[in-house]
Design an enzyme around this catalytic site. Structure first.
Site, PDB file in Angstrom:
ATOM      1  N   PRO A 155       0.813  -1.229   0.000  1.00  0.00           N
ATOM      2  CA  PRO A 155       0.000   0.000   0.000  1.00  0.00           C
ATOM      3  C   PRO A 155       0.842   1.274   0.000  1.00  0.00           C
ATOM      4  O   PRO A 155       0.529   2.224  -0.734  1.00  0.00           O
ATOM      5  CB  PRO A 155      -0.825  -0.121   1.284  1.00  0.00           C
ATOM      6  N   TYR A 156       1.906   1.306   0.809  1.00  0.00           N
ATOM      7  CA  TYR A 156       2.747   2.493   0.886  1.00  0.00           C
ATOM      8  C   TYR A 156       3.435   2.767  -0.449  1.00  0.00           C
ATOM      9  O   TYR A 156       3.418   3.899  -0.955  1.00  0.00           O
ATOM     10  CB  TYR A 156       3.791   2.321   1.988  1.00  0.00           C
ATOM     11  N   CYS A 157       4.017   1.721  -1.041  1.00  0.00           N
ATOM     12  CA  CYS A 157       4.732   1.890  -2.310  1.00  0.00           C
ATOM     13  C   CYS A 157       3.788   2.325  -3.426  1.00  0.00           C
ATOM     14  O   CYS A 157       4.125   3.182  -4.245  1.00  0.00           O
ATOM     15  CB  CYS A 157       5.440   0.592  -2.695  1.00  0.00           C
TER      16      CYS A 157
END
Length: 251
Positions: A155-157
């Site tokens: 999710p962060y990437c």
């Protein structure tokens, strides 16, 4: 790089890169509005800004909430009468993968802050930036470029990759109005990210993954932000500037 009489709005200003950026803009003579969710930390950063320049406008708000985002822009313009630079530094890192079943709720939370809030704030700021021929600097991450080998980082990437794509689109759309939009892509930076996110590692872990065998300090990234926001970068828009100590070279 004097920013005398310029108005700069910095989100995520209660710590890390955002805090260093706010302090540096204050030192360079800017009227600064600082935004964050932690009032205690914001107060400390406000005091640091005042030591080096003017007392900033302190706004305790969550950028992911539409009403609060609208109030951020409203307060800034009511206080200073204009807006010249928007620095979108607010961001979160949460972990969830496909197989652990957490990826969808984590994705929603991360994207709301790391992407949607930035799109919203850029849209709300646009009329004032067009008027001042100002610019936007977004803070991304080397995670935008990496294949997330640890599934929990997906999710962060994804949020940072999407942020960089949005930046290019925004830069193209706003270029005809004289507004520039750019991205700073840091690698490991010594902030409170590890303790806030619960990442199971240390700064030595990140240091070992860089070509230069070092982790950056927030002020290094702040200096790059100031360059991109200044007239020295008047020919730069839609660009991604990486400052990662060679992290991408080894990962």
């Amino acid at each position: 790089m004097s920013f005398s009489n310029k108005v700069v709005l910095v989100t995520g200003a209660s710590s890390g890169i955002g805090a260093a950026t706010a302090i540096l803009f204050a030192k360079e003579g800017a009227n600064v509005a600082i935004v964050g969710r932690n009032q205690t930390k914001l107060t400390k950063i406000s005091e640091e800004c005042e030591k080096h320049g003017k007392m900033p406008l302190v706004i305790n708000a969550d950028v992911s909430k539409d009403e609060e985002a609208e109030n951020i822009i409203k307060q800034t313009v009511e206080k200073y009468g204009r807006l010249d630079v928007l620095v979108n530094s607010a961001g979160i890192s949460k972990f969830g993968s496909i197989l652990d079943g957490k990826i969808v709720p984590v994705y929603d939370e991360v994207m709301n802050t790391n992407l949607r809030a930035i799109i919203n704030l850029t849209t709300l700021s646009a009329p004032y930036l067009v008027e001042s021929k100002g610019n936007v600097v977004n803070i991304s991450s080397t995670g935008a470029e990496l294949v997330p080998k640890v599934p929990q980082f997906i999710p962060y990437c994804v949020s940072k990759a999407a942020l960089e794509h949005f930046t290019r689109g925004a830069a193209l759309e706003l270029s005809s109005s004289g507004v520039r939009v750019n991205v700073v892509r840091p690698g490991p930076v010594r902030t409170d990210m590890i303790e806030n996110s619960g990442f199971p590692g240390t700064w030595d872990t990140f240091k070992a993954g860089t070509a230069l065998d070092r982790v950056s300090e927030p002020m290094e990234i702040a200096e790059l932000v100031l360059f991109l926001a200044s007239e020295k970068a008047k020919g730069i828009t839609g660009s991604v500037f990486t400052s990662d100590n060679g992290y991408l070279l080894k990962n």
